[in-house]
Design an enzyme around this catalytic site. Structure first.
Site, PDB file in Angstrom:
ATOM      1  N   GLU A 290      75.308  61.153  31.967  1.00  0.00           N
ATOM      2  CA  GLU A 290      75.163  60.494  32.635  1.00  0.00           C
ATOM      3  C   GLU A 290      73.453  60.965  34.369  1.00  0.00           C
ATOM      4  O   GLU A 290      73.591  60.790  35.139  1.00  0.00           O
ATOM      5  CB  GLU A 290      75.228  59.378  34.020  1.00  0.00           C
ATOM      6  CG  GLU A 290      76.624  58.723  33.083  1.00  0.00           C
ATOM      7  CD  GLU A 290      77.620  57.609  34.268  1.00  0.00           C
ATOM      8  OE1 GLU A 290      77.569  56.200  33.888  1.00  0.00           O
ATOM      9  OE2 GLU A 290      77.898  58.194  34.930  1.00  0.00           O
TER      10      GLU A 290
HETATM   11  C1  TNX Z   1      80.978  56.382  33.565  1.00  0.00           C
HETATM   12  S1  TNX Z   1      82.611  58.372  31.808  1.00  0.00           S
HETATM   13  C2  TNX Z   1      81.468  58.026  33.818  1.00  0.00           C
HETATM   14  C3  TNX Z   1      82.111  58.060  35.629  1.00  0.00           C
HETATM   15  C4  TNX Z   1      82.718  56.947  35.683  1.00  0.00           C
HETATM   16  C5  TNX Z   1      83.130  56.089  35.064  1.00  0.00           C
HETATM   17  C6  TNX Z   1      84.189  54.100  35.066  1.00  0.00           C
HETATM   18  C7  TNX Z   1      82.110  58.991  32.295  1.00  0.00           C
HETATM   19  C8  TNX Z   1      81.493  60.501  31.578  1.00  0.00           C
HETATM   20  N1  TNX Z   1      81.049  58.855  33.376  1.00  0.00           N
HETATM   21  O1  TNX Z   1      80.970  58.276  35.778  1.00  0.00           O
HETATM   22  O2  TNX Z   1      83.099  56.534  36.865  1.00  0.00           O
HETATM   23  O3  TNX Z   1      82.314  55.403  33.309  1.00  0.00           O
HETATM   24  O4  TNX Z   1      83.966  53.997  34.135  1.00  0.00           O
END
Ligand code: TNX
EC number: 3.2.1.52
Length: 481
Positions: A290
């Protein structure tokens, strides 16, 4: 029906008298194993003594154990007769798996019905060797006691990996000796309140605790996004040279490092070097998820550099699936989490380049998703994950075109934006962690939803006795307390 989760490879019911296991004389090949095995039996009300007259529970190393023809290093055989218990396995980990199977067969005190173990022979081995849980101790701080409880929980389902998400926008949760200032970013969390961090000693002790249970702790330092805790301490890491503010919200994707900033590579070298040096296991997870504000060319440079540093310290790098946007070397692990169909080709290409995949699909394995729209705790960006959703899925078909033998294993994940107490945490993990554990352990042709529901119900007395909170989903006919 035997109340076992995950369901074993071969279960031979014996048409023979059951075993009354009130007092056991435990024999094990070494003291460490004897002590964890005794702890398992004591937890279900079996008195463990050194008296030769007590019922023998013998754990013995034996290469001939396990399902016929299996060379799986975790294989084991468990034999229960009216005379006693014999567990065999080629390695100690298999002996502890056998004890955990036995533990699930012993009725807990207070369970109505006879305190008897059915006569049975179990030959067993897991489908995947990577079977784990990822646990976010940043968004809300969970300290050593809670982490130990989670080690016990994952180990109860024969999982081998506890992946700790140790850094994120809201906090830096581990002492990092070459960068002691990072401690300043340890006292914040979602919604405020007091938080904390693991000292080097805490981390060492946790790994020792986990190791005696054959659980490996895999640390994650998330970068180049999810990095506000570090930029809050080191203004030199930001574009304008100014430190960022502490963050107590739950948005993602806003923070980042800058590859060409001269402060960046030394920071990566210091913190990855520190965590690699503190880690007993073979893996260091370097995040990569992300990073919404970075072009792919710059992101790829981060992937290359972080992987190189991890390898220089003798460890294997793990990235979230976004790591496939960078150069991938053979053996790198990529953790699939978000169904992004347009990236499947990239994942398949990475697999052909030698990457291996840990499957954590959000719509099945994210145990921070709400069970239903009405559920109070949890998020729902990946949908609602009822018990059956966490059970009914097949790791080799989640990514179209991925070669089945590129799947290294399965990991559940629990993020803690909405979870503040151990009971809240456990009520998200139970009963769904058992479902994901069975996906990771049991071959698809032996999985059976109706049988799994019944086996889940049968675990409730032990969870209650152990003080493990669980969500009484209507998908299971729970026994009354
Ligand atoms: C996505 S899973 C994220 C996290 C959040 C999560 C909540 C991932 C690699 N990144 O930063 O906490 O969703 O479900």
């Amino acid at each position: 029906m035997l109340p076992l989760i995950p369901w074993p490879t071969v279960v031979e019911g014996q048409d023979a008298a059951p075993l009354a296991l009130d007092v056991a004389h435990l024999v094990a090949p070494d003291a460490a194993l004897a002590s964890v095995a005794a702890e398992q039996l004591t937890a279900v009300g079996v008195r463990v003594v050194t008296d030769d007259d007590a019922t023998p529970v013998v754990l013995r190393l034996d290469a001939a154990a396990g399902p016929h023809g299996s060379d799986n290093p975790e294989r084991y055989t468990l034999r229960v007769t009216m005379a006693g218990v014999e567990a065999t396995a080629p390695e100690p980990v298999g002996l502890l798996h056998a004890v955990r199977t036995l533990r699930q067969l012993v009725p807990v005190p207070g369970d109505p019905g006879p305190r008897e173990v059915p006569a049975v022979v179990v030959h067993d081995a897991p489908r995947y060797r990577w079977r784990g849980l990822s646990f976010d101790v940043v968004r809300h701080w969970f300290g050593p006691d809670d982490i130990r409880a989670v080690v016990d929980l994952v180990a109860a389902f024969k999982l081998r990996v506890l992946h700790l998400h140790l850094t994120d926008d809201q906090g830096w949760r581990i002492e990092t000796p070459s960068r002691p200032e990072l401690e300043k970013a340890s006292d914040s969390q979602v919604g405020g309140g007091t938080a904390g961090f693991l000292t080097v000693d805490d981390f060492r002790e946790l790994q020792e605790y986990a190791a005696t249970r054959f659980v490996t702790i895999v640390p994650e330092f998330d970068m180049p996004g999810h990095i506000n805790a570090a930029t809050q301490v080191y203004g030199a890491l930001t574009k304008d040279g100014l430190p960022t503010e502490a963050y107590e919200g739950i948005e993602v994707g806003f923070s980042r490092l800058w590859f060409d900033n001269p402060a960046t590579e030394p920071f990566l070298r210091d913190v990855i070097g520190d965590v690699a040096g503190m880690t007993r296991g073979d893996w260091v997870h370097v995040g990569g998820d992300e990073v919404h504000t970075m072009e792919v060319e710059e992101f790829a440079k981060f992937v290359e550099l972080a992987a190189r540093i991890v390898r220089e310290h003798g460890k294997t790098p793990i990235f979230w699936q976004e790591g496939a946007r960078g150069p991938v070397e053979p053996g790198t692990l990529l953790q699939y989490w978000e169904p992004k169909g347009e990236e499947f080709d990239r994942f398949v290409a990475a697999a052909h380049a030698g990457a291996r995949f840990i499957m954590s699909p959000g719509d099945h394995a994210y145990l921070d998703m709400k069970y239903t729209p009405e559920h109070e705790l949890g998020l729902h960006w990946a949908g609602y994950v009822e018990l059956r959703d966490s059970y009914d899925w097949e790791p080799t078909t989640v990514i179209d075109g991925l070669p089945a033998d590129s799947v290294e294993g399965v990991e559940a994940a629990v993020w803690t934006e909405t979870l503040t107490t151990r009971d809240e945490l456990f009520s998200m993990l139970l009963p769904r962690l058992g479902a994901v554990a069975e996906v990771a352990w049991t071959a698809p042709e032996r999985k059976d939803w109706d049988a799994f529901r019944a086996r889940t119900a049968a675990q409730a007395p032990a969870w209650r006795a152990g003080g493990w909170a669980f969500h009484e989903t209507p998908q299971v006919d729970w026994p009354t307390a």
